[in-house]
Design an enzyme around this catalytic site. Sequence first.
Site, PDB file in Angstrom:
ATOM      1  N   GLU A 138      -4.978   7.311  -5.517  1.00  0.00           N
ATOM      2  CA  GLU A 138      -4.969   6.686  -6.841  1.00  0.00           C
ATOM      3  C   GLU A 138      -4.963   7.705  -7.979  1.00  0.00           C
ATOM      4  O   GLU A 138      -5.639   8.731  -7.902  1.00  0.00           O
ATOM      5  CB  GLU A 138      -6.209   5.781  -7.005  1.00  0.00           C
ATOM      6  CG  GLU A 138      -6.175   4.547  -6.135  1.00  0.00           C
ATOM      7  CD  GLU A 138      -7.314   3.567  -6.457  1.00  0.00           C
ATOM      8  OE1 GLU A 138      -8.084   3.790  -7.412  1.00  0.00           O
ATOM      9  OE2 GLU A 138      -7.414   2.562  -5.726  1.00  0.00           O
ATOM     10  N   GLU A 140      -0.355  -1.267 -10.788  1.00  0.00           N
ATOM     11  CA  GLU A 140      -1.278  -2.411 -10.700  1.00  0.00           C
ATOM     12  C   GLU A 140      -1.703  -2.868 -12.098  1.00  0.00           C
ATOM     13  O   GLU A 140      -2.160  -2.054 -12.923  1.00  0.00           O
ATOM     14  CB  GLU A 140      -2.519  -2.030  -9.875  1.00  0.00           C
ATOM     15  CG  GLU A 140      -3.500  -3.200  -9.775  1.00  0.00           C
ATOM     16  CD  GLU A 140      -4.559  -3.049  -8.679  1.00  0.00           C
ATOM     17  OE1 GLU A 140      -4.458  -2.111  -7.858  1.00  0.00           O
ATOM     18  OE2 GLU A 140      -5.480  -3.876  -8.651  1.00  0.00           O
ATOM     19  N   ASP A 195      -4.717   3.969   2.935  1.00  0.00           N
ATOM     20  CA  ASP A 195      -5.314   4.361   1.649  1.00  0.00           C
ATOM     21  C   ASP A 195      -6.354   5.455   1.864  1.00  0.00           C
ATOM     22  O   ASP A 195      -7.199   5.332   2.753  1.00  0.00           O
ATOM     23  CB  ASP A 195      -6.035   3.128   1.072  1.00  0.00           C
ATOM     24  CG  ASP A 195      -5.705   2.896  -0.379  1.00  0.00           C
ATOM     25  OD1 ASP A 195      -5.033   3.737  -1.004  1.00  0.00           O
ATOM     26  OD2 ASP A 195      -6.122   1.834  -0.896  1.00  0.00           O
ATOM     27  N   ASP A 202      -8.044   0.310   0.489  1.00  0.00           N
ATOM     28  CA  ASP A 202      -9.504   0.437   0.407  1.00  0.00           C
ATOM     29  C   ASP A 202     -10.125  -0.821  -0.196  1.00  0.00           C
ATOM     30  O   ASP A 202     -11.346  -0.945  -0.269  1.00  0.00           O
ATOM     31  CB  ASP A 202      -9.911   1.705  -0.363  1.00  0.00           C
ATOM     32  CG  ASP A 202      -9.463   1.679  -1.800  1.00  0.00           C
ATOM     33  OD1 ASP A 202      -8.702   0.765  -2.192  1.00  0.00           O
ATOM     34  OD2 ASP A 202      -9.860   2.590  -2.558  1.00  0.00           O
ATOM     35  N   SER A 203      -9.288  -1.783  -0.579  1.00  0.00           N
ATOM     36  CA  SER A 203      -9.812  -3.102  -0.971  1.00  0.00           C
ATOM     37  C   SER A 203     -10.510  -3.759   0.222  1.00  0.00           C
ATOM     38  O   SER A 203     -11.212  -4.758   0.057  1.00  0.00           O
ATOM     39  CB  SER A 203      -8.684  -4.002  -1.491  1.00  0.00           C
ATOM     40  OG  SER A 203      -7.638  -4.092  -0.541  1.00  0.00           O
ATOM     41  N   LYS A 247      -1.824   6.715   0.765  1.00  0.00           N
ATOM     42  CA  LYS A 247      -1.806   6.379  -0.660  1.00  0.00           C
ATOM     43  C   LYS A 247      -3.047   6.951  -1.321  1.00  0.00           C
ATOM     44  O   LYS A 247      -4.112   6.995  -0.698  1.00  0.00           O
ATOM     45  CB  LYS A 247      -1.763   4.854  -0.859  1.00  0.00           C
ATOM     46  CG  LYS A 247      -1.768   4.445  -2.336  1.00  0.00           C
ATOM     47  CD  LYS A 247      -1.507   2.954  -2.523  1.00  0.00           C
ATOM     48  CE  LYS A 247      -2.748   2.105  -2.446  1.00  0.00           C
ATOM     49  NZ  LYS A 247      -3.804   2.421  -3.436  1.00  0.00           N
TER      50      LYS A 247
END
Length: 312
Positions: free
Chosen positions: A126, A193, A94, A55-56, A124
Amino acid sequence: MSSASRPEQDRPRMSITRLQEMKADGEPIVMVTAYDFPSAQVADEVGVDMVLVGDSAADTILGYDSTVPVGMDEMVMLAKAVRRGLKTAFLVGDLPFGSYEASDELAIASAQKMVKEAGCDAIKLEGGGTSAARAAAIVKAGIPVVGHVGLTPQTATALGGFKAQGRTADRAIKVAEDAIALDQAGCFAVVFEAVPEAVAEMIAAKIEAITIGIGAGNATDAQVLVLFDLIGLNEGFMAKFAKRFANVRAEMRSGVEAYVSEVREKSFPGPEHVYSVDPETLDTLRKRLNREDLESHSYFESNSSWDWEPLA
Ligand code: KIV
């Protein structure tokens, strides 16, 4: 023989079993974040093992000011493009902010969309806590899950901003608890991270999942970087861990600058960039473009108010 050193055509499609073998053998796993077809092709060609459609993408290529605004449909569209560019690498999609937190049902539906519509091999998400419960539900629904601990950009505000995590005992314990919860939820891999190397190493020793580091040192099983960071396409703030291996932006800029000046000075297009046509065809066209000739054509009769000048 490592997967990257095999000729491209002999490489088997990457699987979780193969990734687990690499972990067991201590063979470094290489992962990149990519969002488009040509980037996926390059990553695959050079033997990258895993590709994340992160999602970056929100701030890296879509121009949002954080990862929060990007939606499920945008992520699916990007993931589909990456899928089309991959032959062997393992594809992770993501789940964006707001697509999984509220309920197990929502989390499963979003994960299924990533797998069914975009062809991702895994998803993925978070954070620990509730996210670990969502991860367990998705795993139960048959979809492999990658967790993400430490600096979690979707909730960076709650973490006090874009800062390294786990640098105090309390924060390190929180990172450990999140990683262990995700491991117990059945995640086959966990991203660490912006966590000190020694902290990541200690926690990695306590979990079975494949550990993927970004700003977490050398003790993890895999490394991930955003492709556009590592090739130097992005401008602006770069995290400490985002090493530039090339300067594609400078190359891109000089290419576009050269194009701009050649168009302005009329040296592009040159003779090698134009199509030829035989003289008879040109002659016929010239006659048809002659005013009298055009006016005799029925189309122009019905548009007789047009005031055309002959072109040649
Ligand atoms: O969105 C992303 O690119 C990521 C990686 C940096 C792990 O989450």
